[in-house]
Each structure stands twice: as C-alpha cells, then as structure tokens.
Design a protein around this motif. Sequence first.
Motif, PDB file in Angstrom:
ATOM      1  N   LEU A 107       0.825  -1.206   0.000  1.00 20.06           N
ATOM      2  CA  LEU A 107       0.000   0.000   0.000  1.00 20.06           C
ATOM      3  C   LEU A 107       0.863   1.262   0.000  1.00 20.06           C
ATOM      4  O   LEU A 107       0.536   2.249  -0.658  1.00 20.06           O
ATOM      5  N   ARG A 108       1.965   1.234   0.725  1.00 22.05           N
ATOM      6  CA  ARG A 108       2.911   2.367   0.699  1.00 22.05           C
ATOM      7  C   ARG A 108       3.464   2.563  -0.704  1.00 22.05           C
ATOM      8  O   ARG A 108       3.594   3.682  -1.181  1.00 22.05           O
ATOM      9  N   ARG A 109       3.806   1.453  -1.341  1.00 19.65           N
ATOM     10  CA  ARG A 109       4.343   1.525  -2.707  1.00 19.65           C
ATOM     11  C   ARG A 109       3.306   2.079  -3.678  1.00 19.65           C
ATOM     12  O   ARG A 109       3.614   2.916  -4.524  1.00 19.65           O
ATOM     13  N   ALA A 110       2.068   1.655  -3.533  1.00 23.57           N
ATOM     14  CA  ALA A 110       0.987   2.153  -4.390  1.00 23.57           C
ATOM     15  C   ALA A 110       0.747   3.645  -4.160  1.00 23.57           C
ATOM     16  O   ALA A 110       0.551   4.413  -5.107  1.00 23.57           O
ATOM     17  N   GLN A 111       0.784   4.073  -2.901  1.00 24.27           N
ATOM     18  CA  GLN A 111       0.599   5.486  -2.578  1.00 24.27           C
ATOM     19  C   GLN A 111       1.738   6.313  -3.178  1.00 24.27           C
ATOM     20  O   GLN A 111       1.511   7.392  -3.738  1.00 24.27           O
ATOM     21  N   ALA A 112       2.958   5.827  -3.077  1.00 24.69           N
ATOM     22  CA  ALA A 112       4.107   6.531  -3.647  1.00 24.69           C
ATOM     23  C   ALA A 112       3.968   6.640  -5.163  1.00 24.69           C
ATOM     24  O   ALA A 112       4.283   7.683  -5.752  1.00 24.69           O
ATOM     25  N   ALA A 113       3.486   5.579  -5.811  1.00 21.44           N
ATOM     26  CA  ALA A 113       3.292   5.605  -7.264  1.00 21.44           C
ATOM     27  C   ALA A 113       2.205   6.608  -7.643  1.00 21.44           C
ATOM     28  O   ALA A 113       2.346   7.353  -8.616  1.00 21.44           O
ATOM     29  N   PHE A 114       1.131   6.641  -6.870  1.00 14.79           N
ATOM     30  CA  PHE A 114       0.033   7.594  -7.085  1.00 14.79           C
ATOM     31  C   PHE A 114       0.569   9.021  -7.028  1.00 14.79           C
ATOM     32  O   PHE A 114       0.332   9.831  -7.920  1.00 14.79           O
TER      33      PHE A 114
END
Length: 145
Positions: A107-114
């Motif tokens: 989820l952290r990785r997805a947020q960073a990508a967003f």
Amino acid sequence: MKLNRSTDMALRIAMLTAASPARTTVDELATQLALPRSHVAKVVQRLQRLGVLVTIRGRSGGVTFAEHAGELTVGHVVRAFEGDDEVVNCEQPACPLVAGCRLRGELRRAQAAFLAVLDGVRLGDLAEGAAGPVLLALGASPVRQ
C-alpha cells in the motif's frame, strides 16, 4: 486512494484561477464551483499560504493564480492537503497481522506511485488547451434561444 473534500476543492479552485486572467472573489469561486462559500474561503487561505494563489483584501480585492504557481505540481497540493498519512493505519486498533504483513508495504508503494504520477502534472497544465474555456464557462448562465 480517495482525496478528501478539501483537496478536491483546492484542485478545482487552482484550475479555475489558473484559467482565468481576471481577479475573482471567493463568492464567485463558490458560485462557479457550486461549493459552500465558507469552505472555499478556508481552502483559498491555505492555497495562498502554499503559494498557489495571491489574495488581495479590500473592496477591489480578490483572488488570482500566483505568478509561478503554474510550475507547482498537483502532487505538491495533494501532499499539503492530505498530509503524510498512510493509506491504512495498522496501529489503531493494533493489527495482529502487523509482524508478518506484506500488505502495508504494498500500500505504501501504491501510494508513492500515485503521488509520483501527480508530481508529473503541473497546475498550469490543468488549465491549458480546451480545458481553459470549459473552466471559464463554469457557472455561466446558459444561452437562451
């Protein structure tokens, strides 16, 4: 990730003021965007502190898009309004899976990508081309025939 209402309003206000060469008022912004005036006033104040808007007080005052605000990114505004919180809070209440959980990292990785995508979009880009006239037509009375 879902943006909170203030962030959504901030982005809409930034887009509208970026498209407009003229000074506008909080009342006009609220009307054009069909938003509550009190909320618009608070968001305008925060955008002014971020350097997105310039506010001028007084009878002939108003709000304008700041000279260099077009270079600021959507990611900058989203971070300022959303904060640095994670998508999920694993501590409140304490999650029994936290020791071996891989979801939090993903989820952290997805947020960073967003946010990385939004960092590639300048506020000035949002009002260019065909978007500008559409933004300026918001709240305008329809033409009667």
